[in-house]
Design a protein around this motif. Sequence first.
Motif, PDB file in Angstrom:
ATOM      1  N   ALA A  84      -9.017 -23.407  19.792  1.00 51.48           N
ATOM      2  CA  ALA A  84     -10.122 -23.616  18.914  1.00 51.48           C
ATOM      3  C   ALA A  84      -9.467 -23.724  17.371  1.00 51.48           C
ATOM      4  N   GLN A  85      -9.992 -24.797  16.534  1.00 50.54           N
ATOM      5  CA  GLN A  85      -9.618 -24.758  15.393  1.00 50.54           C
ATOM      6  C   GLN A  85     -11.095 -24.524  14.518  1.00 50.54           C
ATOM      7  N   VAL A  86     -11.056 -23.781  13.590  1.00 48.37           N
ATOM      8  CA  VAL A  86     -12.243 -23.417  12.795  1.00 48.37           C
ATOM      9  C   VAL A  86     -11.956 -23.528  11.510  1.00 48.37           C
ATOM     10  N   GLU A  87     -12.551 -24.532  10.707  1.00 49.09           N
ATOM     11  CA  GLU A  87     -12.107 -24.824   9.522  1.00 49.09           C
ATOM     12  C   GLU A  87     -13.335 -24.333   8.495  1.00 49.09           C
ATOM     13  N   HIS A  88     -12.904 -23.303   7.546  1.00 49.16           N
ATOM     14  CA  HIS A  88     -13.931 -22.809   6.637  1.00 49.16           C
ATOM     15  C   HIS A  88     -13.652 -23.573   5.426  1.00 49.16           C
TER      16      HIS A  88
ATOM     17  N   VAL B  90      -2.806 -15.072  24.428  1.00 48.81           N
ATOM     18  CA  VAL B  90      -3.836 -15.193  23.525  1.00 48.81           C
ATOM     19  C   VAL B  90      -3.289 -15.081  21.998  1.00 48.81           C
ATOM     20  N   ARG B  91      -3.741 -15.851  21.041  1.00 46.61           N
ATOM     21  CA  ARG B  91      -2.958 -16.000  19.795  1.00 46.61           C
ATOM     22  C   ARG B  91      -3.978 -16.419  18.659  1.00 46.61           C
ATOM     23  N   PRO B  92      -4.147 -15.373  17.864  1.00 49.71           N
ATOM     24  CA  PRO B  92      -5.004 -15.789  16.699  1.00 49.71           C
ATOM     25  C   PRO B  92      -3.988 -16.200  15.729  1.00 49.71           C
ATOM     26  N   GLN B  93      -4.396 -17.440  14.840  1.00 51.35           N
ATOM     27  CA  GLN B  93      -3.686 -17.783  13.823  1.00 51.35           C
ATOM     28  C   GLN B  93      -4.700 -17.849  12.545  1.00 51.35           C
ATOM     29  N   LEU B  94      -4.179 -17.710  11.413  1.00 50.29           N
ATOM     30  CA  LEU B  94      -4.702 -17.783  10.097  1.00 50.29           C
ATOM     31  C   LEU B  94      -4.059 -18.576   9.172  1.00 50.29           C
TER      32      LEU B  94
ATOM     33  N   SER C  14       2.547 -30.704  27.456  1.00 46.72           N
ATOM     34  CA  SER C  14       2.831 -29.565  27.311  1.00 46.72           C
ATOM     35  C   SER C  14       4.045 -29.209  26.136  1.00 46.72           C
ATOM     36  N   ARG C  15       4.582 -30.479  25.785  1.00 51.33           N
ATOM     37  CA  ARG C  15       5.487 -30.257  24.650  1.00 51.33           C
ATOM     38  C   ARG C  15       4.843 -30.123  23.275  1.00 51.33           C
ATOM     39  N   ASP C  16       3.445 -30.637  23.391  1.00 52.37           N
ATOM     40  CA  ASP C  16       2.804 -30.252  22.057  1.00 52.37           C
ATOM     41  C   ASP C  16       2.421 -28.938  21.773  1.00 52.37           C
ATOM     42  N   GLU C  17       2.708 -28.319  20.651  1.00 54.95           N
ATOM     43  CA  GLU C  17       2.578 -26.984  20.421  1.00 54.95           C
ATOM     44  C   GLU C  17       1.011 -26.453  20.735  1.00 54.95           C
ATOM     45  N   ASN C  18      -0.001 -27.156  20.412  1.00 58.70           N
ATOM     46  CA  ASN C  18      -1.139 -26.739  20.667  1.00 58.70           C
ATOM     47  C   ASN C  18      -1.686 -26.864  22.246  1.00 58.70           C
ATOM     48  N   TRP C  19      -0.786 -27.293  23.088  1.00 58.32           N
ATOM     49  CA  TRP C  19      -0.932 -27.625  24.378  1.00 58.32           C
ATOM     50  C   TRP C  19      -0.139 -26.877  25.376  1.00 58.32           C
ATOM     51  N   LYS C  20       0.823 -26.083  25.002  1.00 60.99           N
ATOM     52  CA  LYS C  20       2.009 -25.702  25.745  1.00 60.99           C
ATOM     53  C   LYS C  20       1.451 -24.590  27.050  1.00 60.99           C
ATOM     54  N   TYR C  21       0.238 -24.271  26.731  1.00 63.85           N
ATOM     55  CA  TYR C  21      -0.482 -23.234  27.851  1.00 63.85           C
ATOM     56  C   TYR C  21      -1.078 -24.213  28.923  1.00 63.85           C
ATOM     57  N   ALA C  22      -1.592 -25.391  28.702  1.00 65.62           N
ATOM     58  CA  ALA C  22      -2.393 -26.392  29.444  1.00 65.62           C
ATOM     59  C   ALA C  22      -1.472 -26.564  30.574  1.00 65.62           C
TER      60      ALA C  22
ATOM     61  N   ALA D  68      -2.581 -16.927  38.204  1.00 64.25           N
ATOM     62  CA  ALA D  68      -3.172 -17.575  37.162  1.00 64.25           C
ATOM     63  C   ALA D  68      -3.003 -17.386  35.845  1.00 64.25           C
ATOM     64  N   ARG D  69      -3.340 -18.329  34.799  1.00 64.31           N
ATOM     65  CA  ARG D  69      -3.091 -18.233  33.588  1.00 64.31           C
ATOM     66  C   ARG D  69      -4.463 -18.475  32.787  1.00 64.31           C
ATOM     67  N   ALA D  70      -4.795 -17.578  31.860  1.00 63.36           N
ATOM     68  CA  ALA D  70      -5.880 -17.603  30.817  1.00 63.36           C
ATOM     69  C   ALA D  70      -5.476 -17.569  29.619  1.00 63.36           C
ATOM     70  N   ALA D  71      -5.507 -18.508  28.670  1.00 65.07           N
ATOM     71  CA  ALA D  71      -4.870 -18.764  27.363  1.00 65.07           C
ATOM     72  C   ALA D  71      -6.287 -19.153  26.413  1.00 65.07           C
ATOM     73  N   PHE D  72      -6.024 -18.523  25.405  1.00 67.16           N
ATOM     74  CA  PHE D  72      -6.989 -18.881  24.129  1.00 67.16           C
ATOM     75  C   PHE D  72      -6.076 -18.696  22.877  1.00 67.16           C
ATOM     76  N   ASN D  73      -6.248 -19.875  22.100  1.00 68.59           N
ATOM     77  CA  ASN D  73      -5.357 -20.017  20.820  1.00 68.59           C
ATOM     78  C   ASN D  73      -6.412 -20.497  20.003  1.00 68.59           C
ATOM     79  N   SER D  74      -6.539 -19.571  18.811  1.00 66.18           N
ATOM     80  CA  SER D  74      -7.487 -20.247  17.834  1.00 66.18           C
ATOM     81  C   SER D  74      -6.818 -20.063  16.559  1.00 66.18           C
ATOM     82  N   LYS D  75      -6.927 -21.322  15.658  1.00 66.47           N
ATOM     83  CA  LYS D  75      -6.620 -21.267  14.387  1.00 66.47           C
ATOM     84  C   LYS D  75      -7.879 -21.456  13.333  1.00 66.47           C
ATOM     85  N   VAL D  76      -7.758 -20.453  12.321  1.00 66.46           N
ATOM     86  CA  VAL D  76      -8.613 -20.289  11.508  1.00 66.46           C
ATOM     87  C   VAL D  76      -8.158 -20.712   9.948  1.00 66.46           C
ATOM     88  N   VAL D  77      -8.680 -21.915   9.631  1.00 63.86           N
ATOM     89  CA  VAL D  77      -7.940 -22.413   8.270  1.00 63.86           C
ATOM     90  C   VAL D  77      -9.322 -22.206   7.183  1.00 63.86           C
ATOM     91  N   VAL D  78      -8.846 -21.423   6.247  1.00 65.11           N
ATOM     92  CA  VAL D  78      -9.732 -21.251   5.319  1.00 65.11           C
ATOM     93  C   VAL D  78      -9.078 -22.017   3.816  1.00 65.11           C
TER      94      VAL D  78
END
Lengths: 249, 389
Positions: free
Chosen positions: B256-260, B315-319, B12-20, B279-289
Motif C-alpha cells: 500500500a502506498q498512502v499519500e498525504h 511486514v514493513r511500515p515505511q514513512l 520479484s527483483r523490483d523492490e516493492n514486489w520481492k515478496y510476491a 505460506a508467506r503473508a506480507a504487507f508493506n505499506s509506505k506512507v508519504v507525507v
Amino acid sequence: MLKIDNLQVSVGDKKVLNGVTLEVSAGEVHAIMGPNGSGKSTLAHVLAGRPGYTVTAGTVLYEGHDLLALPPEARARAGVFLGFQYPVEIPGVNNVYLLKAAVNAARKQRGLPEVDAFDFLGLVREKMQLMQMDDSFLSRGVNEGFSGGEKKRNEILQMLVLEPRLALLDETDSGLDIDAMKVVAQGVNSLRSPERALVLVTHYQRLLDYIVPDRVHVLARGRIVRSGDRTLALELEKRGYDWVTGQAA
Amino acid sequence: MNALQAFDLPTSRDENWKYANLKPLAKVRFEAAAQAADIALDALPAPIDGYARYVFVDGHLASALSSTATPSGVTVEFPKLSASQSIVPAAKSRDLRFAALNESHATQGVRIATAAGAERTGCIELVFVATADAQTASSYPHIEVATGERGRLILIERHVSLGSDNNFIDSAVRMEIASGARVEHYRLQEAGPKSTWIDTLSAHVARDAAYQIYLLNLGALSARSTMSIELAGERAELALHCASLADRQQVHDAFAQVEHAAPATHSRQTFRGIAAGRARAAFNSKVVVRDRARGADSYQSLRGLLAGPDAEIDVRPQLEIHTDEVRCAHGATAGKLDDAMLFYLLSRGLEPQTAQRLLKWAFLEDVVAKIAVPQLRAQIEQGLAGQFL
C-alpha cells in the motif's frame, strides 16, 4: 486432596522452590504468605502446569494422582483452577465464549453433553450479579480493557462458573480497593464447601479478614518456614516477615 | 512478444514486489476469455440483503445472475472495453503495470456513480467469478467508481473461482471519492487454491471525504494487491484494514502506498496476517507525507502471526515525511502465538488445538470485527471457522 512433598523447582539456573511440603484436605482454606520473591506465585503456577518451570525433585498428588504428569488443560478439567495475579487480556475472544468452552471441555471429560446456551447465560448472569459486574462484560473480549479490579473479579467469576475442586488464587487481593476486595471475598466464600479446597497466595493479611483461612503458611526462600492457624497471619502483620524469615524481606 | 514483455511487468527483483510470487505468470495465457461460462446461481456466495448484485464471469457481465433494478441514488453501467485501447506502459509507474495490462485486456467493466448528497447509501455487491484455466484464458475484473459530493456508497467486491481452481485474475479498481463523500469498500479474495490474483487499486480522496477498505485475502496460490491511495483534499481520511490467512504454499502479498497530499489528512492501516505451512503473508505499506500536508496523522499497525516453522511473515511500515507538524506512528510485529494467552486458555481446560485456533481467530478479529455489514461478516466468520475448526 493435595499432597505436596519436598517440591523443588528451578527457573533456568535459579532454584525457586527448595523443598515445599504441604498437605491440603477437602473443605480447607490455606493461605500461603511470604515476602516478595519467596516463591509463592511459582508454587501456584507449577501446580497449574505453566511451562517454563523445571521440577527437579519432589511429588505432587492431587486426589491421589500425580498432578505433575498432567498437561495444564487436563489439570483444569480435573478441577484445578488458577486465579491469576495478572490475568492476560485476549482481545477477540469473547468472555462468555471462553467460559462456555471451558465448561464444555470439563463436561466432555466427564462424558456429559454440552451446556444449554440459554441456561448457561442465566448461570453466568447470576454469578455476575454476585460479583457486581455489569452486562457489558458479556460482549467484551477476555479481560479486554478491564481495570485491575475488573480482571480480578473476572477471575473469581470464572472460578464460580467452573466450580473447581481445588482453587489456587494468586494474589487475588493485589490492586483491589476495600470495596472490591469485599466483593471478591464474597465470591470466594460462596464457593467454600466440604468438597472443595482453597489455597490463597497473598502478601498481605488484609484479605484474610474476609476469607478466614484454616491454616497459614509462610514461604521464604523457597520453603515453608512456619505454619499455624490464622493468628499467625495477624502476628505477621504486626511484626513483619523478618520475624519468621530472619532476614530483611 | 508476450504480455510479460510488452507490458514490462514487475518481477520479484523490483523492490516493492520481492515478496510476491510471480512465477505462475510464466504459464498464463493472457487473452481474455471470449465468453462467459454458464454457472448456476447456487454456486455463488449467498447474496447480501439490501445489496444490488452484479455477477461477472471471466470478465463478462452475467445478466441472468445479476440484479435488474439499480438501487436509487446510484447509476451502474457496464461499458464494453476495447481491447485495442492504447496503453503506454511507460506512462504508468512500474507498480501499476498490472492495471495497464487490465486496461488493455478487460472486455467489460463496471462503472458506478453515486449521486451527490448523503440522503441514500448505495449498496452494491460485485461478484467476479473466474472459471477459465490460466493456460487457456484470463479474467480481467475492471471497476471504476466515482461518487458525487457527499455521496454514500458501500461496495462489496468478491473474487471467487468456479470450474477451474487455476485461474489468472488481474483486477483493477479506480476509485474517485468526491468531497465529503464516504465509501466503505469490502474486498474478499477467495480465488481457487491454484489461482493467481493480481490486483491494482488506485484511489483519489477529496477534501472531507472518507474511504474505508477492508481487504480479506483468503484464497489463491499467489495473491498480490497493490493499493495506491492519495489523500488529496484537506481532512481526507483513509482506513485500510487487511487480513490474510495463508496456508500450505500460498503467498499473500499486499503493498500500500498512502499519500498525504493535503493538510490534516488522516490514515489508519491495520494488517493481521497468519501464515501456516510453507505460506508467506506480507504487507508493506509506505506512507508519504507531502510538504503541504501539515497536521497529517497516520498510524500503521502491522502484525503477523507465524503458525508454523516453515511459514514466513513480512511486514514493513515505511514513512517518508516532507513536512513538520505531523503525527506518524507505526508498529510492526511478527511472532508466534502469545505464550501467556495460550497458557491462560489451557489453564481453563481448553485443548491446545482449540486454544490455538481460538487465538488465531482472535488475531484476525482485529480486522474482521470491524466489518460493518453483519451478513457479510457472518459469512466471513463462517468461512474462517471452516478453515480453523
